[in-house]
Scaffold this active site. Structure first.
Site: not given
Length: 329
Positions: A95, A207
């Site tokens: 991320s 993510d």
């Protein structure tokens, strides 16, 4: 066949430009971006074991975790490590950690990372697109990252870079190490329900923090002897829970904390900046404060890092023992 395609590209660029002269640098950038393949997860071909044996030293990995706007702290951590002469053999990022890590891995020094962060504008990375699966498109994030890394694909990074994302259908961890860097980062930062999932080769990715918020195990599996991990996750104890949004955040924080705890036990050094409040990603003052938190947390860990290096008989340019002596006085 490839030469034929490149010839067509050159002709099309010249024709589209009318009678104007096309700058050579512009043409080069166009061709480079045209031949970058989609992000891929391939078997790692970098023989870290051979490097370790040939250079007679352990392999060092820098692991940069997820955490949204708290990702600016990664820049502060990198600044201190760079000043101490600590250069990782490879980087693993999830991320926010994948975004910062990829730009650093492309060859940008820490000071340039700081300037890039402070100059970033909302319109550089934010593109609203209403969809049943989210309201941020993510394409601008992809383009922004590719711009910052000079269109460099993952396999050509100056420091080997591994980007962690989540395959949405299978719910499994995927590590991108080849092809379109911006696309891999886009997948890694695609928070479900906010970002529309990133489509790569017909599969949706979201993510990486869902499955590996601080990907230490990936670093170990790749062959790291020394793992320095930067954990920027929100601490549940400091999360506001007086409203629905706060409770939603707390659910995610608790789950990520449990996942991170499982992995952080395998790190040699864990750097945890003191980030009690979640700043806004486009707040310049907040960026500077977050970077400073990363600096302070990393400085605090320099002695511990020096001891780990000494334990592995790894002394690079006499910088580490000097730091150890200085810190212990």
């Amino acid at each position: 066949m490839q030469n034929y395609v490149l010839s067509l590209l050159i002709i099309s660029v010249v024709v589209l430009g009318g009678c104007q002269t096309v700058p050579m640098t512009s043409l080069t950038n166009h061709l480079q971006s045209a031949v970058i393949v989609e992000a891929q997860s391939r078997p790692n071909l970098i023989n870290f074991w051979k490097i370790k044996k040939t250079e007679q030293r352990p392999i060092v990995a820098l692991v940069l975790g997820s955490g949204g706007a708290r990702g600016y702290a990664h820049i502060g951590a990198i600044e201190v490590l760079e000043q101490a002469g600590i250069r990782p053999d490879f980087i693993v990022g999830t991320s926010a950690g994948s975004l910062v890590g990829s730009i650093y891995a492309s060859g940008k020094p820490a000071i340039e990372l700081r300037n890039i962060a402070l100059n970033m504008k909302a319109n550089d990375v934010r593109e609203i697109r209403l969809d049943l699966k989210g309201f941020f498109d993510g394409k601008k994030v992809e383009d922004y990252v590719n711009l910052q890394v000079d269109q460099m694909p993952l396999q050509d990074m100056k420091i080997p870079m591994f980007v962690v994302a989540t395959a949405l259908k299978e719910g499994k961890k995927v590590v991108f190490n080849y092809g379109n860097t911006g696309q891999a980062v886009r997948a890694s930062v695609s928070i479900p329900s906010m970002f529309i999932p990133t489509l790569i080769q017909g599969q949706e990715y979201v993510d990486g923090g869902l499955v590996s918020p601080v990907p230490v195990k990936v670093a170990r599996e790749l062959g790291a002897d020394i793992v320095i991990a930067v954990d920027i996750l929100a601490q549940p104890i400091h999360t506001e829970t007086s409203n629905v949004w706060g409770l939603f955040n707390q659910n995610i924080n608790i789950m990520q904390q449990r996942l991170a705890h499982e992995e952080l036990q395998y790190a040699d050094v864990v750097i945890q900046p003191d980030l009690r409040e979640k700043g806004h990603i486009f707040d310049v003052r907040g960026r500077e404060m977050t970077m400073q938190a990363g600096i302070e947390a990393t400085q605090y860990k320099l002695t511990e890092i020096a001891q780990v290096y000494q334990k592995h008989n790894y002394i690079r340019g006499h910088r580490i023992p000097q730091l150890l002596t200085h810190e212990s006085q």
